[in-house]
Design an enzyme around this catalytic site. Structure first.
Site, mmCIF file in Angstrom:
data_model
loop_
_atom_site.group_PDB
_atom_site.id
_atom_site.type_symbol
_atom_site.label_atom_id
_atom_site.label_comp_id
_atom_site.label_asym_id
_atom_site.label_seq_id
_atom_site.Cartn_x
_atom_site.Cartn_y
_atom_site.Cartn_z
ATOM 1 N N LYS A 93 0.837 -1.217 0.000
ATOM 2 C CA LYS A 93 0.000 0.000 0.000
ATOM 3 C C LYS A 93 0.867 1.260 0.000
ATOM 4 C CE LYS A 93 -2.143 -0.844 3.907
ATOM 5 N NZ LYS A 93 -1.542 -2.111 4.358
ATOM 6 N N ARG A 110 -8.981 1.026 9.750
ATOM 7 C CA ARG A 110 -8.583 -0.352 10.048
ATOM 8 C C ARG A 110 -9.616 -1.071 10.893
ATOM 9 N NH1 ARG A 110 -2.548 0.472 9.436
ATOM 10 N NH2 ARG A 110 -1.488 -1.425 10.015
ATOM 11 N N ARG A 142 12.136 -6.366 4.807
ATOM 12 C CA ARG A 142 11.934 -4.951 4.484
ATOM 13 C C ARG A 142 12.855 -4.023 5.280
ATOM 14 N NH1 ARG A 142 5.918 -2.440 4.978
ATOM 15 N NH2 ARG A 142 6.153 -2.667 7.223
ATOM 16 N N ARG A 162 12.157 -1.719 10.479
ATOM 17 C CA ARG A 162 11.132 -1.348 11.456
ATOM 18 C C ARG A 162 11.110 -2.340 12.608
ATOM 19 N NH1 ARG A 162 5.532 0.007 8.471
ATOM 20 N NH2 ARG A 162 4.756 -1.135 10.274
ATOM 21 N N ARG A 208 0.299 -8.927 13.649
ATOM 22 C CA ARG A 208 -0.307 -7.893 12.797
ATOM 23 C C ARG A 208 -1.227 -8.524 11.752
ATOM 24 N NH1 ARG A 208 5.067 -5.491 11.018
ATOM 25 N NH2 ARG A 208 3.933 -4.134 9.595
HETATM 26 P P1 AMP Z 1 1.530 0.350 9.425
HETATM 27 O O1 AMP Z 1 2.725 1.201 9.159
HETATM 28 O O2 AMP Z 1 0.315 0.792 8.681
HETATM 29 O O3 AMP Z 1 1.827 -1.120 9.270
HETATM 30 O O4 AMP Z 1 1.178 0.560 10.981
HETATM 31 C C1 AMP Z 1 2.089 0.251 12.012
HETATM 32 C C2 AMP Z 1 1.362 0.170 13.328
HETATM 33 O O5 AMP Z 1 0.773 1.445 13.638
HETATM 34 C C3 AMP Z 1 0.191 -0.816 13.380
HETATM 35 O O6 AMP Z 1 0.605 -2.140 13.675
HETATM 36 C C4 AMP Z 1 -0.656 -0.204 14.497
HETATM 37 O O7 AMP Z 1 -0.116 -0.476 15.769
HETATM 38 C C5 AMP Z 1 -0.492 1.290 14.241
HETATM 39 N N1 AMP Z 1 -1.528 1.810 13.307
HETATM 40 C C6 AMP Z 1 -1.325 2.332 12.059
HETATM 41 N N2 AMP Z 1 -2.482 2.716 11.513
HETATM 42 C C7 AMP Z 1 -3.444 2.427 12.407
HETATM 43 C C8 AMP Z 1 -4.863 2.567 12.407
HETATM 44 N N3 AMP Z 1 -5.539 3.085 11.362
HETATM 45 N N4 AMP Z 1 -5.541 2.141 13.508
HETATM 46 C C9 AMP Z 1 -4.896 1.638 14.585
HETATM 47 N N5 AMP Z 1 -3.570 1.456 14.640
HETATM 48 C C10 AMP Z 1 -2.835 1.852 13.560
#
Ligand code: AMP
Length: 224
Positions: free
Chosen positions: A13, A88, A127, A160, A171
């Site tokens: 994404k 989400r 990654r 990360r 996740r």
């Molecule tokens: P991402 O970079 O999108 O994989 O997000 C990394 C982490 O940030 C996730 O595992 C969540 O802990 C938090 N996070 C990101 N976006 C959201 C969201 N829309 N709702 C809740 N937690 C989020």
């Protein structure tokens, strides 16, 4: 153009959002990026979010909705934006619908990107990202140089902290349980497009653009 990119962590994404953002000159809004920056800066939001992120859990909806409201009210969002990693949960999607009504925004186009779980696990565990310019690297497809110095900007390339096998599993489970059900929520009320993300980045992008083209305003088509 108002886009939501939807899909499990690691389907690409962020990569696709960056490209669309550059071509259509609309911002990419990644809730994950905003949260990571808040954690890095040690803000109140960062402190409240950090523990959830470490464990691969979702940050509470009210914090995310507040953050999104603030971000999409900024002037660079006046002609559209790409949501990457939000919504989400069903309450987040409902909150977004309310916000859209208040702000009189046109309907979103929802783009789902799909990739099999075993490929996602491989991608995420390989990654790496430049901490300065955000360039992506991957041990399997586009390895970082041995010294982990970005070839584009000279910044430091890092992994990360939540891209470790245990947190990746968590996740994916959270995605299945809390985020995947959103597909039905959106399929009924929005333009819904599904893209196979298990292809080369350029091909995924080409397919994505082909499918969203009919919804792009005439004035913006020249950018593609
Ligand atoms: P991402 O970079 O999108 O994989 O997000 C990394 C982490 O940030 C996730 O595992 C969540 O802990 C938090 N996070 C990101 N976006 C959201 C969201 N829309 N709702 C809740 N937690 C989020």
């Amino acid at each position: 153009m108002y886009l939501i990119l939807f899909g499990a962590p690691g389907v690409g994404k962020g990569t696709q959002a960056k490209r669309i953002s550059q071509q259509l000159s609309i911002p990419q809004i990644s809730t994950g990026d905003i949260l990571r920056e808040a954690v890095r800066q040690g803000t109140g939001l960062g402190k409240r979010a950090e523990n959830f992120m470490k464990k691969g859990q979702l940050v509470p909806d009210h914090l995310i909705l507040e953050m999104i409201k603030e971000r999409i009210s900024q002037s660079d969002c006046d002609h559209g934006f790409i949501l990457d990693g939000f919504p989400r949960t069903i309450p987040q999607a409902q909150g977004l619908t309310k916000l859209m009504k208040t702000m009189v925004l046109p309907p979103f186009i929802l783009v789902e990107i799909t990739v099999p779980d075993e490929i996602i696990i491989k991608r995420l565990s390989g990654r790496k990202t430049c901490s300065q310019c955000g360039a992506d690297y991957n041990d399997h497809t586009h390895p970082a140089p041995a010294d982990n110095i970005c070839t584009i900007c000279g910044g430091k390339i890092t992994r990360r902290s939540d891209d470790n096998p245990e947190t990746i599993k968590k996740r994916l489970q959270v995605y299945r349980e809390q985020t995947a059900p959103l597909k039905h929520f959106y399929e009924e009320q929005h333009q819904f497009i599904s893209i196979d993300g298990n292809k080369h980045i350029d091909e995924v992008y080409k397919n994505l653009i082909e499918q969203i083209k009919p919804y792009i305003k005439h004035a913006d088509i020249h950018a593609l």
